[in-house]
Design an enzyme around this catalytic site. Structure first.
Site, PDB file in Angstrom:
ATOM      1  N   LYS A   1       0.827  -1.094   0.076  1.00  0.00           N
ATOM      2  CA  LYS A   1      -0.052  -0.007  -0.109  1.00  0.00           C
ATOM      3  C   LYS A   1       0.891   1.289  -0.111  1.00  0.00           C
ATOM      4  CE  LYS A   1      -1.772   1.258   3.674  1.00  0.00           C
ATOM      5  NZ  LYS A   1      -1.093   2.631   3.698  1.00  0.00           N
TER       6      LYS A   1
ATOM      7  N   ARG B   1       9.456  -7.068   2.033  1.00  0.00           N
ATOM      8  CA  ARG B   1      10.034  -6.564   3.187  1.00  0.00           C
ATOM      9  C   ARG B   1      11.457  -6.050   3.013  1.00  0.00           C
ATOM     10  NH1 ARG B   1       6.233  -4.683   6.896  1.00  0.00           N
ATOM     11  NH2 ARG B   1       7.983  -4.803   8.347  1.00  0.00           N
TER      12      ARG B   1
ATOM     13  N   HIS C   1       3.666   0.507   2.376  1.00  0.00           N
ATOM     14  CA  HIS C   1       3.241  -0.614   3.397  1.00  0.00           C
ATOM     15  C   HIS C   1       3.552  -1.673   2.523  1.00  0.00           C
ATOM     16  CE1 HIS C   1       1.195  -3.080   6.232  1.00  0.00           C
ATOM     17  NE2 HIS C   1       0.451  -3.749   5.144  1.00  0.00           N
TER      18      HIS C   1
HETATM   19  P1  DAT Z   1       6.240  -1.543   8.996  1.00  0.00           P
HETATM   20  O1  DAT Z   1       5.400  -0.333   8.165  1.00  0.00           O
HETATM   21  O2  DAT Z   1       7.649  -1.475   8.772  1.00  0.00           O
HETATM   22  O3  DAT Z   1       5.418  -2.887   9.039  1.00  0.00           O
HETATM   23  P2  DAT Z   1       4.905  -1.102  11.575  1.00  0.00           P
HETATM   24  O4  DAT Z   1       3.943  -2.263  11.155  1.00  0.00           O
HETATM   25  O5  DAT Z   1       5.593  -1.269  12.817  1.00  0.00           O
HETATM   26  O6  DAT Z   1       6.115  -1.045  10.509  1.00  0.00           O
HETATM   27  O7  DAT Z   1       4.329   0.330  11.551  1.00  0.00           O
HETATM   28  C1  DAT Z   1       3.193   0.813  10.709  1.00  0.00           C
HETATM   29  C2  DAT Z   1       3.422   2.216  10.195  1.00  0.00           C
HETATM   30  O8  DAT Z   1       3.282   2.799  11.148  1.00  0.00           O
HETATM   31  C3  DAT Z   1       4.920   2.412   9.755  1.00  0.00           C
HETATM   32  O9  DAT Z   1       5.006   2.193   8.522  1.00  0.00           O
HETATM   33  C4  DAT Z   1       4.819   4.040   9.972  1.00  0.00           C
HETATM   34  C5  DAT Z   1       4.136   4.083  11.092  1.00  0.00           C
HETATM   35  N1  DAT Z   1       4.913   4.251  12.399  1.00  0.00           N
HETATM   36  C6  DAT Z   1       5.611   3.126  12.884  1.00  0.00           C
HETATM   37  N2  DAT Z   1       6.118   3.477  14.014  1.00  0.00           N
HETATM   38  C7  DAT Z   1       6.103   4.780  14.204  1.00  0.00           C
HETATM   39  C8  DAT Z   1       6.614   5.866  15.133  1.00  0.00           C
HETATM   40  N3  DAT Z   1       7.218   5.623  16.173  1.00  0.00           N
HETATM   41  N4  DAT Z   1       6.160   6.936  14.901  1.00  0.00           N
HETATM   42  C9  DAT Z   1       5.288   7.338  13.879  1.00  0.00           C
HETATM   43  N5  DAT Z   1       4.671   6.557  12.780  1.00  0.00           N
HETATM   44  C10 DAT Z   1       5.138   5.227  13.111  1.00  0.00           C
HETATM   45 MG    MG Z   2       3.625  -3.431   9.848  1.00  0.00          MG
END
Ligand code: DAT
Ligand code: MG
Length: 149
Positions: A9, A85, A115
Site C-alpha cells: 500500500k 519486506r 506498506h
Molecule cells: P512497518 O510499516 O515496517 O511494518 P509497523 O507495522 O510497525 O512498521 O508500523 C506501521 C506504520 O506505522 C509504519 O510504516 C509507520 C508508522 N509508524 C510506526 N512506528 C512509528 C512511530 N514511532 N512514529 C510514527 N509513525 C510510526
Molecule cells: Mg507493519
C-alpha cells in the site's frame, strides 16, 4: 514455484512513487494481480492497521493515510512477502539501507511511503480487506519461464 501473495500500500502517491514501486516489484519477479487507486475511509484504514491500535501514533497514522489518494496492489511471486519486506527496508527510513524503497526515497518514520504485508497471514487478511476475490486476476505472465526455472 511456491507462489505467495502480498500487498503493498503506497501512501507515497504525492511523492510520485507509484510507477517506481510497480517497476521494482515487476523487476523482482512479482506478477501484478490487482491494483486500485482510492481515498480510503478512516474506518477502512483502521481495519488495515488494527494491530497498531494501541500505539500513540495510531490516530495520526490513520488521519494521514486518509488525507489523500493511496494505491493498493497485490502481487504474486516466489516468497513475495519476505522479498517485499527486504525491498522496503526498515520501518524507520533512517535505518534503511540505500537500494531499499524507504532507504532511497524516505526520511521519517511517519512518512515512510509504503506498506508491505509482514506475513503471508496478514497478506491474506489485507488482500481480502482491499479487494473482492473476483478482482484478483489470475494469468500466466509471459515472462514467467524467464524468471522462474
Ligand atoms: P512497518 O510499516 O515496517 O511494518 P509497523 O507495522 O510497525 O512498521 O508500523 C506501521 C506504520 O506505522 C509504519 O510504516 C509507520 C508508522 N509508524 C510506526 N512506528 C512509528 C512511530 N514511532 N512514529 C510514527 N509513525 C510510526
Ligand atoms: Mg507493519
Amino acid at each position: 514455484v511456491a507462489n505467495l501473495k502480498g500487498t503493498i500500500k503506497l501512501d507515497g502517491v504525492q511523492l510520485g512513487l507509484v510507477g517506481e514501486i510497480i517497476k521494482l516489484f515487476k523487476q523482482k519477479g512479482s506478477r501484478p494481480m490487482a491494483m486500485n487507486f482510492l481515498r480510503a475511509s478512516e474506518e477502512h484504514l483502521k481495519q488495515h492497521c488494527i494491530d497498531l491500535k494501541d500505539h500513540p501514533f495510531f490516530p495520526g497514522l490513520v488521519k494521514y493515510m486518509n488525507s489523500g489518494l493511496i494505491m493498493v496492489m497485490v502481487g504474486e511471486g516466489l516468497n513475495v512477502v519476505k522479498t517485499g519486506r527486504v525491498m522496503l527496508g526498515e520501518t524507520n527510513p533512517g535505518d534503511s539501507k540505500r537500494g531499499t524503497i524507504r532507504g532511497d526515497f524516505c526520511i521519517q518514520v511517519g512518512r515512510n511511503s509504503t506498506h508491505g504485508s509482514d506475513s503471508v497471514k496478514s497478506a491474506d487478511k489485507e488482500i481480502s480487506l482491499w479487494f473482492k476475490p473476483e478482482e484478483l486476476v489470475d494469468y500466466k505472465s509471459c515472462a514467467h519461464d524467464w524468471v522462474y526455472e
